[in-house]
Write a protein that holds these residues in place. Sequence first.
Motif, PDB file in Angstrom:
ATOM      1  N   SER A   1       0.843  -1.650   0.289  1.00 49.03           N
ATOM      2  CA  SER A   1      -0.229   0.239  -0.406  1.00 49.03           C
ATOM      3  C   SER A   1       0.638   1.581  -0.224  1.00 49.03           C
ATOM      4  O   SER A   1       0.996   2.290  -0.138  1.00 49.03           O
ATOM      5  CB  SER A   1      -0.723  -0.151   1.079  1.00 49.03           C
ATOM      6  OG  SER A   1      -1.600  -1.396   1.134  1.00 49.03           O
ATOM      7  N   LEU A   2       1.989   1.233   0.402  1.00 48.12           N
ATOM      8  CA  LEU A   2       2.960   2.296  -0.030  1.00 48.12           C
ATOM      9  C   LEU A   2       3.748   2.079  -0.865  1.00 48.12           C
ATOM     10  O   LEU A   2       5.194   2.413  -0.578  1.00 48.12           O
ATOM     11  CB  LEU A   2       3.691   2.010   1.604  1.00 48.12           C
ATOM     12  CG  LEU A   2       3.192   2.560   2.966  1.00 48.12           C
ATOM     13  CD1 LEU A   2       4.037   2.554   4.089  1.00 48.12           C
ATOM     14  CD2 LEU A   2       2.014   3.493   2.929  1.00 48.12           C
ATOM     15  N   GLY A   3       4.115   0.809  -1.588  1.00 46.19           N
ATOM     16  CA  GLY A   3       4.706   1.034  -3.104  1.00 46.19           C
ATOM     17  C   GLY A   3       6.141   0.439  -2.533  1.00 46.19           C
ATOM     18  O   GLY A   3       6.999   0.510  -3.386  1.00 46.19           O
TER      19      GLY A   3
ATOM     20  N   ASP B   1       8.371   9.208  -1.078  1.00 48.22           N
ATOM     21  CA  ASP B   1       7.287   8.635  -2.051  1.00 48.22           C
ATOM     22  C   ASP B   1       5.807   8.066  -1.195  1.00 48.22           C
ATOM     23  O   ASP B   1       4.868   7.897  -1.602  1.00 48.22           O
ATOM     24  CB  ASP B   1       7.471   8.164  -3.195  1.00 48.22           C
ATOM     25  CG  ASP B   1       8.428   6.521  -3.099  1.00 48.22           C
ATOM     26  OD1 ASP B   1       9.122   6.363  -2.274  1.00 48.22           O
ATOM     27  OD2 ASP B   1       8.021   5.710  -3.797  1.00 48.22           O
ATOM     28  N   ALA B   2       6.615   6.938  -0.474  1.00 42.91           N
ATOM     29  CA  ALA B   2       6.183   5.779   0.346  1.00 42.91           C
ATOM     30  C   ALA B   2       4.702   7.168   1.606  1.00 42.91           C
ATOM     31  O   ALA B   2       3.847   7.277   1.848  1.00 42.91           O
ATOM     32  CB  ALA B   2       6.643   4.883   0.946  1.00 42.91           C
TER      33      ALA B   2
ATOM     34  N   GLU C   1       4.079   9.931   1.307  1.00 42.34           N
ATOM     35  CA  GLU C   1       2.792  10.345   0.448  1.00 42.34           C
ATOM     36  C   GLU C   1       2.048   9.503   0.525  1.00 42.34           C
ATOM     37  O   GLU C   1       0.446   9.816   0.590  1.00 42.34           O
ATOM     38  CB  GLU C   1       3.597  11.524  -1.136  1.00 42.34           C
ATOM     39  CG  GLU C   1       3.754  12.631  -0.896  1.00 42.34           C
ATOM     40  CD  GLU C   1       3.344  13.810  -0.352  1.00 42.34           C
ATOM     41  OE1 GLU C   1       1.932  13.558  -0.243  1.00 42.34           O
ATOM     42  OE2 GLU C   1       3.806  14.353   1.182  1.00 42.34           O
ATOM     43  N   ARG C   2       2.293   8.271   0.009  1.00 40.49           N
ATOM     44  CA  ARG C   2       0.999   7.763   0.043  1.00 40.49           C
ATOM     45  C   ARG C   2       0.641   7.206   1.073  1.00 40.49           C
ATOM     46  O   ARG C   2      -0.625   6.767   1.473  1.00 40.49           O
ATOM     47  CB  ARG C   2       1.949   5.812  -0.521  1.00 40.49           C
ATOM     48  CG  ARG C   2       2.089   5.905  -2.033  1.00 40.49           C
ATOM     49  CD  ARG C   2       2.125   4.231  -2.240  1.00 40.49           C
ATOM     50  NE  ARG C   2       2.551   4.545  -3.742  1.00 40.49           N
ATOM     51  CZ  ARG C   2       2.189   3.656  -4.324  1.00 40.49           C
ATOM     52  NH1 ARG C   2       1.506   2.846  -4.505  1.00 40.49           N
ATOM     53  NH2 ARG C   2       3.197   3.998  -5.926  1.00 40.49           N
ATOM     54  N   CYS C   3       1.154   7.114   2.551  1.00 43.38           N
ATOM     55  CA  CYS C   3       0.470   6.571   3.647  1.00 43.38           C
ATOM     56  C   CYS C   3      -0.081   8.291   4.111  1.00 43.38           C
ATOM     57  O   CYS C   3      -1.184   8.009   4.421  1.00 43.38           O
ATOM     58  CB  CYS C   3       1.902   7.417   4.940  1.00 43.38           C
ATOM     59  SG  CYS C   3       1.218   6.704   6.594  1.00 43.38           S
TER      60      CYS C   3
END
Length: 413
Positions: free
Chosen positions: A322-324, A341-342, A344-346
């Motif tokens: 889910s965080l890439g 980038d992870a 931002e996903r978080c």
Amino acid sequence: MAEDLFNEALSRRLGEALLGLKPPKLAYADVYLGVWHGFDGFGDVGRFAVADGSCASTVFRGGFRVVVVRAAALSYEGWRLAGSVCDVDVKAGLRLRRASLYMRALEFSCLSRVLDGVSLAICDGHIYPTVHPAIYKGPRQVVDAYRRYLSSLLSLFREAWRRGAALVGLVKDSSVNYVRARLLANAALRGCPEVAQALARERGPAGILRVLRGAGVSGPIIDELESFTSDEEVFDECVKEPGFSTPLALAPQPIFFGEEVKAGVESWWESRLRERLLRAGGELREVAEVLDGFYEMPPTATFYWRPWHGIGVFRVDISGWSLGLNGPCGDMGRDVFVEEDAIERCRGIVAALNALSPEPYAVKPLLDADLVVRLSRREYREFYEPQIIEEMRKAGFKPQLAKRRIREEALAE
């Protein structure tokens, strides 16, 4: 008269018990603040699901124990209930242990069955797979409990990954030090870089203390590591604004066991525990194979979250995909903070959690699941226990409640 004597002794014993224990000083508050991201935004949740479980048991004469676990998973479209799965499981035997693992196994199973169209699935409790360091020495029943728990969790992981759903575990009262230990270890490296490799293999404050003292380190970092606290308490004290901490990708738990650290094990695949479980065969081999399944997947990450309304700090476990995050967890030799980038996903996950948390709640639908599944002592004793006793009689047993239970009921009247 007796209570006065008890209270006087209590005060004295409390003082003795706390003597020498160090409360948190938080001298490294800036270090903890350095991984905090202020955020109070909301996001579109769409279809999501939550699950919770409950457990109760009865002990009979001779140590025979019957454990009843039940679980409920609810799926929502927005705030409208779209579906549900409820289930019950029963275990019986002499001196049953680790009953909560059976409950969690059923909880994961129920959640796996409501994932159709779901983008976010939330468990009550952590989703980081863990085992006891001496599982291979445990009785068969304990091994069976771990096997069921891990197998059910792995099935949930695979189903969520297949469907592209984010899998989250919300922990209300966490006592772990994963994040704090990693931050303090990184801070110690700036003044003592020669212990980098040794510190990378330590996850707890006690292990980090041992390495630093061995290198002759002293000062505030030692005091901070000696204090009795946790990740949750540190962030609750240091950070008052809503937001979340940088997620920490977690390496396999078994490689941090003392035996593995001493042996210089760098990954799950070369761990002594894995070798021992595979060699043992039977259910222990199954445990190793299930753990292999976890560690072929991206790592689970953990972070801390203060909801938009500012009430409370919670540990949140999140599926690595889910965080890439890419690459098998089993190759990791230490915990690492994720990249930008992870993060931002978080932020998107936190926005969804905020949207599900009207003041003063943290993920209100989890409370709804808890209300559905909660098994009160009165309900259990009035409705479940008579059925248990009746079925035991049908099976040829002569059930008699343990004497301690009878005495408790007599004293309660």
